[in-house]
Write a protein that holds these residues in place. Structure first.
Motif, PDB file in Angstrom:
ATOM      1  N   ASP A 224       0.914  -1.247  -0.056  1.00 12.97           N
ATOM      2  CA  ASP A 224      -0.174  -0.194  -0.043  1.00 12.97           C
ATOM      3  C   ASP A 224       0.856   1.243  -0.006  1.00 12.97           C
ATOM      4  O   ASP A 224       1.733   1.397   0.820  1.00 12.97           O
ATOM      5  N   THR A 225       0.606   2.178  -0.879  1.00 10.54           N
ATOM      6  CA  THR A 225       1.435   3.350  -1.183  1.00 10.54           C
ATOM      7  C   THR A 225       2.981   3.223  -0.868  1.00 10.54           C
ATOM      8  O   THR A 225       3.537   3.690   0.021  1.00 10.54           O
TER       9      THR A 225
ATOM     10  N   GLY B 284      14.478  -7.734  -5.035  1.00 10.54           N
ATOM     11  CA  GLY B 284      14.210  -7.974  -6.343  1.00 10.54           C
ATOM     12  C   GLY B 284      12.811  -7.166  -6.777  1.00 10.54           C
ATOM     13  O   GLY B 284      12.207  -7.743  -7.863  1.00 10.54           O
ATOM     14  N   ILE B 285      12.391  -6.882  -5.978  1.00 13.86           N
ATOM     15  CA  ILE B 285      10.975  -6.083  -6.487  1.00 13.86           C
ATOM     16  C   ILE B 285      10.955  -4.692  -6.952  1.00 13.86           C
ATOM     17  O   ILE B 285      11.844  -3.752  -6.082  1.00 13.86           O
ATOM     18  N   PHE B 286      10.490  -4.372  -8.011  1.00 15.77           N
ATOM     19  CA  PHE B 286      10.394  -3.060  -8.400  1.00 15.77           C
ATOM     20  C   PHE B 286       9.018  -2.347  -8.832  1.00 15.77           C
ATOM     21  O   PHE B 286       8.275  -2.948  -9.859  1.00 15.77           O
ATOM     22  N   THR B 287       8.646  -1.726  -8.062  1.00 15.24           N
ATOM     23  CA  THR B 287       7.256  -1.489  -7.890  1.00 15.24           C
ATOM     24  C   THR B 287       6.620  -0.781  -9.035  1.00 15.24           C
ATOM     25  O   THR B 287       5.407  -0.968  -9.392  1.00 15.24           O
ATOM     26  N   GLU B 288       7.502  -0.081 -10.000  1.00 14.76           N
ATOM     27  CA  GLU B 288       6.966   0.543 -11.021  1.00 14.76           C
ATOM     28  C   GLU B 288       6.460  -0.589 -12.160  1.00 14.76           C
ATOM     29  O   GLU B 288       5.560  -0.070 -12.980  1.00 14.76           O
ATOM     30  N   ARG B 289       6.949  -1.557 -12.132  1.00 14.78           N
ATOM     31  CA  ARG B 289       6.432  -2.723 -13.028  1.00 14.78           C
ATOM     32  C   ARG B 289       5.018  -3.142 -13.147  1.00 14.78           C
ATOM     33  O   ARG B 289       4.415  -3.587 -13.814  1.00 14.78           O
ATOM     34  N   PHE B 290       4.432  -2.850 -11.705  1.00  9.25           N
ATOM     35  CA  PHE B 290       2.836  -3.310 -11.602  1.00  9.25           C
ATOM     36  C   PHE B 290       2.155  -2.435 -12.419  1.00  9.25           C
ATOM     37  O   PHE B 290       0.997  -2.810 -12.695  1.00  9.25           O
ATOM     38  N   TYR B 291       2.507  -1.457 -13.015  1.00  6.89           N
ATOM     39  CA  TYR B 291       1.831  -0.476 -13.678  1.00  6.89           C
ATOM     40  C   TYR B 291       1.596  -1.246 -15.055  1.00  6.89           C
ATOM     41  O   TYR B 291       0.534  -0.878 -15.861  1.00  6.89           O
ATOM     42  N   ASP B 292       2.432  -2.109 -15.272  1.00  5.30           N
ATOM     43  CA  ASP B 292       2.198  -2.884 -16.684  1.00  5.30           C
ATOM     44  C   ASP B 292       1.615  -4.190 -16.302  1.00  5.30           C
ATOM     45  O   ASP B 292       0.745  -5.008 -17.167  1.00  5.30           O
ATOM     46  N   TYR B 293       1.591  -4.679 -15.169  1.00 11.25           N
ATOM     47  CA  TYR B 293       1.081  -5.943 -14.772  1.00 11.25           C
ATOM     48  C   TYR B 293      -0.376  -6.020 -14.416  1.00 11.25           C
ATOM     49  O   TYR B 293      -1.028  -6.966 -14.470  1.00 11.25           O
ATOM     50  N   PHE B 294      -0.776  -4.958 -13.586  1.00  9.81           N
ATOM     51  CA  PHE B 294      -1.968  -4.904 -13.088  1.00  9.81           C
ATOM     52  C   PHE B 294      -3.016  -4.199 -14.252  1.00  9.81           C
ATOM     53  O   PHE B 294      -2.789  -2.875 -14.692  1.00  9.81           O
ATOM     54  N   HIS B 295      -3.993  -4.712 -14.607  1.00  5.67           N
ATOM     55  CA  HIS B 295      -4.936  -4.389 -15.786  1.00  5.67           C
ATOM     56  C   HIS B 295      -5.879  -3.490 -14.892  1.00  5.67           C
ATOM     57  O   HIS B 295      -7.169  -3.830 -14.740  1.00  5.67           O
TER      58      HIS B 295
ATOM     59  N   PRO C   5      -2.110   4.408  -7.135  1.00  6.79           N
ATOM     60  CA  PRO C   5      -3.412   3.495  -7.322  1.00  6.79           C
ATOM     61  C   PRO C   5      -2.941   2.121  -6.313  1.00  6.79           C
ATOM     62  O   PRO C   5      -1.823   2.014  -5.958  1.00  6.79           O
ATOM     63  N   TYR C   6      -3.958   1.582  -6.097  1.00 11.01           N
ATOM     64  CA  TYR C   6      -3.938   0.180  -5.410  1.00 11.01           C
ATOM     65  C   TYR C   6      -3.547  -0.987  -6.229  1.00 11.01           C
ATOM     66  O   TYR C   6      -4.522  -1.709  -6.341  1.00 11.01           O
ATOM     67  N   ILE C   7      -2.391  -0.998  -6.670  1.00 15.80           N
ATOM     68  CA  ILE C   7      -2.065  -1.903  -7.854  1.00 15.80           C
ATOM     69  C   ILE C   7      -0.779  -2.893  -7.570  1.00 15.80           C
ATOM     70  O   ILE C   7      -0.485  -3.584  -8.386  1.00 15.80           O
TER      71      ILE C   7
END
Length: 614
Positions: A147-148, A164-175, A315-317
């Protein structure tokens, strides 16, 4: 039911005789007859708890010994020390795993042992797997998202990147637009005890408010009030400054705000009574009015107290398919690379962990599951900590130079009898809230799509909600984007104990939860899904493949933001801050130590505790 719903590997779920020794088939296979040889603790090939369905979370076999210990059953600590470690960690959740990671950064050659009472690591970050149509579907059985993450501390943010977590990638993975583009919206299932009739009304927040309100079974006066709350720009505290309003409303419950300031009909109170219970674990009589705008869907405050604060600004993604279980898996990979194949945040989602490699290692880190710690005391010479634990029906003792208690705060006074009385009281202050995440594997979600709905709020039933899973595809894992694809439904239950005040309602709710047999959970799943989906052709006998009930009697960390919390002059006066003080060679790391039910707190407290003992 004609179709047998998969619910293997659970016991009845009622409170069995305290102190009974429960040996699971896997524990028996391990041949737990330890005489000092770590190899006897190795888990067998094929051990893979994420595949288990039925009653999970705080599953039977994980809690009985601790409850017996707390209730006074004597366990002998007069056993010989069998093993020696540089660091012993009590609790294999994210805080415990992160403690091992931070300690090993400072001491690369350290021997570390993590003990956990569950049959899987991760604590409340639990992974659920289902087999349907020849494919594996993955769900979260506990901690669900980051969260945030922009608000994470430097230590926590660095930790995520290092594993190994890069949170910016979730913008591509979360529809993000999937359900919106399909025209799906929220529904409310009004109950017949508080409203004119039982009725499902769909389109909350999407339809024009006058249309949505007209379709509800509210009385005429209540309809007028709901329309006023959702459409009119009214300041219900005119003449007061923002700061004056804030000081009043931070100790004014949302229920009181609606009743005394907005002057709404009691049916409106009934409508929103449980709206935020899955987030705060209480009804609106205990939720401060200043908090509701960050949650969403709770009207009437916007033009009285404009929203401030950071929650929800992103966003909560930031969500793996198995929730934050992937964070635990990535941490284990960093500690024990051979146990978790792969090397990216994407491939960990489908990685098959080799549990047989978690324990029995002569060097580095070991994780020992199904092991309940009952005692941890500083040695007489001040050079270590003796830790006693129960595994199966045998008691074992080991010694660590240092120890991190990464378990619940309320347990620590029962495990560390040497602690000063005042510190024990401070630790006991943090009462945890019970919560259950039930995952329902269905072979399609047409009944949602045909009703243009992705979420149902039940105004008065066991489960507060049912919703479609987060639409996340990453690595080799693909989310089922069409209504004909299998879907994991998420249902959430928090005991609502209206006759109890403050944290006492969580104690009472915990008893209710532990006393409830699995069949009661399943019965309400079937009944509530039929209520919401039956008219669209949903058939439980045909459509449900499996059910997993993730029961967490000690779920959410104590929340000091609720209306009953007292004022403190400084942070140092808060009981959770005083309670986390290091005692000899024993440090404390958990979410309770920060009074924050989030992964950021788990990591921050692990970093703080570890730095205090290195």
């Amino acid at each position: 039911m004609k179709k047998i719903i998969t619910r293997r590997d659970f016991l009845n779920g009622t409170q069995v005789a305290i102190g009974a020794s429960l040996l699971t088939p896997w524990m028996t296979a391990c041949g737990d007859v330890n005489t000092g040889n770590m190899q006897n603790f190795k888990l067998p090939n094929g051990y893979y708890p994420p595949e288990k369905t039925g009653l999970r979370g705080s599953h039977d076999g994980s809690w009985e010994n601790m409850h017996a210990h707390v209730m006074g059953r004597p366990f002998s600590t007069d056993v010989s020390v069998e093993e020696n470690y540089d660091l012993v960690i009590v609790g294999g959740g994210i805080s415990g795993l992160a403690s091992a990671y931070f300690y090993r950064k400072t001491n690369p050659d350290a021997r570390i042992l993590i003990l956990d009472n569950h049959d899987d690591f991760g604590g409340n970050a639990k992974r659920n797997e289902f087999k349907v149509g020849g494919e594996t579907k993955i769900g979260y059985g506990g901690t669900e998202s980051l969260d945030t993450p922009s608000a994470y501390s430097p230590a926590a943010a660095s930790f995520l990147k290092e594993i190994g977590i890069f949170t910016e990638r979730f913008y591509d993975y979360f529809h993000q637009e999937l359900y919106k583009d399909m025209g799906l919206s929220k529904g409310i299932l009004f109950d017949k005890d508080h409203f004119a009739e039982e009725k499902l009304v769909i389109g909350y927040g999407k339809k024009p408010w006058d249309q949505f309100v007209a379709e509800t079974p509210l009385s005429s006066d209540a309809k007028k009030d709901l329309l006023r709350l959702t459409t009119e720009e009214i300041d219900y505290m005119p003449g007061k400054t923002f700061d004056e309003k804030y000081e009043i409303l931070r100790k004014t419950s949302y229920e009181t705000f609606l009743r005394d300031y907005c002057k709404v009909h009691e049916e409106i109170i009934s409508l929103y009574q449980r709206w935020g219970i899955t987030f705060w674990a209480v009804g609106i009589k205990d939720i401060p009015t200043t908090s509701v705008q960050g949650y969403g869907g709770m009207p009437g405050v916007e033009h009285t107290l404009p929203r401030t604060g950071h929650r929800g600004n992103e966003p909560y993604i930031f969500h793996f398919p198995d929730g934050n279980a992937s964070i635990a898996r990535l941490t284990v990979r960093a500690l024990m690379p051979d146990a978790v194949p792969g090397n990216t945040m994407e491939d960990v989602v489908t990685a098959k962990i080799n549990y047989s490699m978690l324990d029995g290692n002569d060097k580095g880190t070991n994780i020992r599951l199904s092991s309940t710690v009952i005692n941890a005391i500083n040695t007489a010479d001040g050079k270590g900590v003796d830790v006693t634990y129960v595994r199966g029906n045998k008691t074992h003792k080991l010694r660590g130079k240092k120890c991190v208690m990464a378990c619940f705060n309320y347990l620590i006074p029962h495990l560390c009898p040497e602690l000063p009385a005042a510190q024990k009281d401070d630790l006991a202050y943090s009462v945890r809230a019970p919560i259950t995440y039930t995952k329902v594997m269905v072979n399609n979600w047409r009944a949602f799509a045909e009703q243009n709905m992705d979420f149902v709020y039940y105004t008065n039933d066991l489960y507060k909600q049912v919703e479609l899973d987060y639409p996340v595809s990453m690595g080799n894992y693909e989310f089922g984007k069409t209504p004909d694809d299998p879907m994991i439904l998420h249902m959430c239950y928090v005991p609502w104990m209206q006759d109890h005040e403050g944290a006492e309602q969580w104690r009472a709710g915990r008893y209710e939860m532990l006393s409830m047999p699995y069949q009661s959970y399943e019965d309400r799943v079937l009944a509530q899904l039929d209520q919401a989906l039956g008219r669209a052709g949903f058939d439980a006998e045909r459509d449900i493949e499996a059910i997993t009930v993730n029961r967490w009697p000690h779920g959410y960390t104590y929340n000091p933001s609720l209306v009953w919390e007292q004022e403190y002059a400084t942070d140092a006066d808060k009981p959770w801050v005083k309670g986390r003080k290091t005692f000899g060679n024993i440090a404390i790391a958990n979410c309770d130590a920060n009074a924050g039910s989030n992964t950021k707190s788990a990591i921050d407290m692990a970093y703080r505790a570890t730095m205090e003992i290195v």
